[in-house]
Design a protein around this motif. Structure first.
Motif, PDB file in Angstrom:
ATOM      1  N   ASP A  38       0.540  -0.741  -0.046  1.00 32.82           N
ATOM      2  CA  ASP A  38      -0.161  -0.348   0.065  1.00 32.82           C
ATOM      3  C   ASP A  38       0.877   1.787  -0.061  1.00 32.82           C
ATOM      4  O   ASP A  38       2.170   0.913   0.875  1.00 32.82           O
ATOM      5  CB  ASP A  38      -0.990   0.067   1.478  1.00 32.82           C
ATOM      6  CG  ASP A  38      -1.919   1.618   1.020  1.00 32.82           C
ATOM      7  OD1 ASP A  38      -2.236   1.337   0.064  1.00 32.82           O
ATOM      8  OD2 ASP A  38      -2.060   0.929   2.345  1.00 32.82           O
ATOM      9  N   ASP A  39       0.874   2.513  -0.769  1.00 28.78           N
ATOM     10  CA  ASP A  39       1.150   3.187  -0.885  1.00 28.78           C
ATOM     11  C   ASP A  39       0.327   4.640  -0.651  1.00 28.78           C
ATOM     12  O   ASP A  39       0.838   5.810  -0.839  1.00 28.78           O
ATOM     13  CB  ASP A  39       2.243   3.839  -2.026  1.00 28.78           C
ATOM     14  CG  ASP A  39       2.005   3.356  -3.558  1.00 28.78           C
ATOM     15  OD1 ASP A  39       0.057   3.340  -3.071  1.00 28.78           O
ATOM     16  OD2 ASP A  39       2.163   3.158  -4.449  1.00 28.78           O
ATOM     17  N   GLY A  40      -0.848   4.467  -0.324  1.00 26.78           N
ATOM     18  CA  GLY A  40      -1.781   5.472  -0.655  1.00 26.78           C
ATOM     19  C   GLY A  40      -2.552   6.288   1.517  1.00 26.78           C
ATOM     20  O   GLY A  40      -1.541   5.470   1.441  1.00 26.78           O
ATOM     21  N   GLY A  44       0.543   5.520   3.177  1.00 26.50           N
ATOM     22  CA  GLY A  44       1.731   6.382   2.307  1.00 26.50           C
ATOM     23  C   GLY A  44       2.254   7.128   2.872  1.00 26.50           C
ATOM     24  O   GLY A  44       3.197   7.228   2.635  1.00 26.50           O
ATOM     25  N   GLN A 146       0.975   1.063  -5.656  1.00 24.54           N
ATOM     26  CA  GLN A 146      -0.194   0.663  -6.265  1.00 24.54           C
ATOM     27  C   GLN A 146      -1.343   0.888  -6.146  1.00 24.54           C
ATOM     28  O   GLN A 146      -1.528   0.868  -6.944  1.00 24.54           O
ATOM     29  CB  GLN A 146      -0.292  -0.040  -4.985  1.00 24.54           C
ATOM     30  CG  GLN A 146      -2.121  -0.795  -4.677  1.00 24.54           C
ATOM     31  CD  GLN A 146      -1.735  -1.776  -2.987  1.00 24.54           C
ATOM     32  OE1 GLN A 146      -0.742  -2.095  -2.720  1.00 24.54           O
ATOM     33  NE2 GLN A 146      -3.204  -1.148  -1.868  1.00 24.54           N
ATOM     34  N   THR A 147      -1.255   2.953  -5.350  1.00 21.45           N
ATOM     35  CA  THR A 147      -2.492   3.608  -5.876  1.00 21.45           C
ATOM     36  C   THR A 147      -2.283   4.237  -6.993  1.00 21.45           C
ATOM     37  O   THR A 147      -3.574   4.076  -7.723  1.00 21.45           O
ATOM     38  CB  THR A 147      -2.019   4.626  -4.941  1.00 21.45           C
ATOM     39  OG1 THR A 147      -2.062   4.156  -3.678  1.00 21.45           O
ATOM     40  CG2 THR A 147      -3.198   5.792  -4.833  1.00 21.45           C
ATOM     41  N   LYS A 148      -1.273   4.283  -8.036  1.00 20.50           N
ATOM     42  CA  LYS A 148      -1.467   4.399  -9.695  1.00 20.50           C
ATOM     43  C   LYS A 148      -1.602   3.505 -10.220  1.00 20.50           C
ATOM     44  O   LYS A 148      -2.399   3.772 -11.137  1.00 20.50           O
ATOM     45  CB  LYS A 148       0.091   5.147  -9.570  1.00 20.50           C
ATOM     46  CG  LYS A 148       0.362   6.449  -8.994  1.00 20.50           C
ATOM     47  CD  LYS A 148       1.698   6.248  -9.474  1.00 20.50           C
ATOM     48  CE  LYS A 148       2.251   8.155  -9.380  1.00 20.50           C
ATOM     49  NZ  LYS A 148       3.906   7.991  -9.724  1.00 20.50           N
ATOM     50  N   ASP A 151      -6.391   3.366  -9.256  1.00 20.89           N
ATOM     51  CA  ASP A 151      -6.276   4.180  -9.787  1.00 20.89           C
ATOM     52  C   ASP A 151      -6.398   4.287 -12.066  1.00 20.89           C
ATOM     53  O   ASP A 151      -7.073   5.191 -12.367  1.00 20.89           O
ATOM     54  CB  ASP A 151      -5.199   6.011  -9.990  1.00 20.89           C
ATOM     55  CG  ASP A 151      -5.404   6.382  -8.054  1.00 20.89           C
ATOM     56  OD1 ASP A 151      -6.615   5.341  -8.447  1.00 20.89           O
ATOM     57  OD2 ASP A 151      -5.841   6.641  -7.558  1.00 20.89           O
ATOM     58  N   SER A 191      -3.673  -6.253  -5.588  1.00 21.55           N
ATOM     59  CA  SER A 191      -2.994  -5.058  -4.440  1.00 21.55           C
ATOM     60  C   SER A 191      -3.128  -6.003  -3.518  1.00 21.55           C
ATOM     61  O   SER A 191      -2.653  -5.301  -2.734  1.00 21.55           O
ATOM     62  CB  SER A 191      -3.577  -3.732  -4.752  1.00 21.55           C
ATOM     63  OG  SER A 191      -4.978  -4.168  -4.209  1.00 21.55           O
TER      64      SER A 191
END
Lengths: 320, 320
Positions: A38-40, A44, A146-148, A151, A191
């Motif tokens: 996880d990076d959000g 994040g 991960q977030t990108k 998204d 993810s």
């Protein structure tokens, strides 16, 4: 005897923690192997600012396994809000971060946090390295983070970790090898669940283990990640990264309320189409009503636990 | 019997928490009445952003009274650093802030935090109102806000609270009235000790109480607050805000090391001149070696506790 069964769940924050809530009612030997990609959000920010793996998914699992009073659990899930630098941070994430700083290691930080919450079982990050998730999307584009990845619109074709093949923790390997049952999913396929399988040593340990192995298929597709994925797409993705077949898969056949179907549709999430007949002979398919028709169409902790015990472990008695 | 003695300490974060560390070795009935006028640092940010009283002084006292393992105490005193929004925040302050948000009250937040740290005794804010400290300086200038007051050069003439006369908590009044011994100081005279006396009901409760009362004079002057103050200046300031005389005052007569004298001089802090002969007949003066010559010339927890028990309570036996 049942309470001594060694069960390992592999996944991420949401799906795995739901599962743990059910499983902890039936066994005292639970291990959660949790993804750290996880990076959000709060996680994040913390991983960037303090150079630690993301604590959020681990926090969720710790709270699920907690045997302490509800106030402490509520505290750990509390999120600061308002006009503050703290806004958006989950208190439990800050707890793990501070404990990591004091004890000097993320593993020890998690262990001490687990103690404070008096958890049943243990929560282990699949790797202690600060890894980044990468993906090749169905349209050929490569994305890091991960977030990108989530998204970016459209389904994922392939995922990888940077650095490649980080080592699994020794306790993770031990728990897998000694398990009576290993459960993969439910949860975000690319993810949450599969990133754990990219950690060096994990697929080998699952293979080596005499445990029964089960994959719990998601009930709904996840936009940007598994758009259009059927039941067989889910399973075959897991099998691809494992490198071998597993014993069992659980698929929901309970009815999802019209209201929830609509609610999910607005978010581009649809019921996973059951094409499991394609997998006949390849894997034992268990179809059961495991859906919770509460806020979202997710797995119901008690229902999924009963199905696991009945069909994967051949334990029919309901304890409740 | 000695362990049942009801002792109340009145002050702020640093001086009071040092005292508590000593006192908790001798009694199980300790109450800390703590000022809530701090508006700097982590506490200042939190009171502004979350509209709560400042948690820092309370945190220090809770940690001092903690009976839990050193790791949890260390965690509570941990301060986030580095390039982060969290930088400068004390973890314990965030704990109290989150607990206050969840329970809906600062008093309950403190109580639940005290439970987690398994404290001996209780820590109470003198008032639950979000009060601001005001001062008239010796040069006639009026200033609002504790940090600004302390930063302004020169001694303080008079202090006040905004809003005026906030109500004391009921538990504070109860503890004072029922006490066997009430201790004021050591600690910042105008920004820790006296602000508590401006809270409505406190001076009356101290007067009404049959407890022995003692003021522990600071060892060193505090720049911007008590520059040039002698022993009698300290005591008379306390008496002025109390509105009546008290029984005892403890003054250090232990030698301060040359090294520490130099260290303090650089910070414009000097040994408090003993002119207590001026107070002869007004108050019982107890002179004793109570100084700790460690990092700063502060009170030594064990020494000051022994002196209190011997001369204020007539209990001579050392328990250790």
């Amino acid at each position: 005897m049942e309470r001594n069964l060694k069960i390992v769940g592999i996944g991420g924050g949401t799906g795995l923690s739901t599962l743990l809530e059910g499983l902890k009612q039936r066994t005292d030997n639970l291990t959660a192997v949790v993804t750290v990609t996880d990076d959000g959000g709060s996680s994040g920010r913390l991983r960037k600012e303090f150079n630690i793996p993301p604590p959020g998914d681990i926090r969720n699992c710790i709270v699920s396994l907690s045997d302490s009073d509800s106030l402490i659990s509520e505290l750990f899930q509390y999120r600061f809000s308002g006009k503050s630098d703290l806004s958006g941070h989950s208190f439990g994430n800050l707890y793990i971060t501070a404990m990591t700083a004091i004890t000097g290691s993320f593993a020890r930080g998690i262990l001490e946090t687990s103690r404070v919450l008096a958890i049943k079982g243990e929560v282990l990050p699949s790797t202690l390295e600060n890894v980044v998730l990468g993906a090749k999307m169905a349209d050929g584009k490569s994305i890091l983070g991960q977030t990108k990845i989530v998204d970016y619109p459209g389904p994922i074709k392939e995922i990888f970790l940077v650095p490649k093949e980080p080592p699994a923790g020794q306790e993770v390997i031990k728990a897998l090898v000694e398990a009576d049952l290993i459960i993969m999913g439910p949860g975000s396929l690319f993810s949450s669940v599969i990133p754990n399988l990219l950690v060096n040593g994990i697929t080998e340990a699952i293979k080596k283990s005499k445990a029964k192995k089960v994959y719990i298929c998601n009930i709904m597709t996840q936009p940007g990640e598994t758009d259009g994925f059927t039941v067989s797409d889910h399973y075959l993705a897991v099998e691809k990264y494992l490198g071998y077949r597993i014993n069992n898969m659980i698929i929901n056949n309970g009815k999802i309320s019209e209201k929830l179907i609509k609610k999910h549709t607005i978010k581009n999430s649809f019921e996973v189409l059951d094409d499991s007949s394609k997998l006949a002979g390849r894997i034992k398919i268990i179809k059961a009503d495991v859906v919770s028709n509460k806020e979202f169409a997710r797995h119901d902790p008690a229902k999924i636990t009963d199905v696991i015990f009945k069909y994967c472990l051949n334990i029919h008695m309901r304890l409740k």
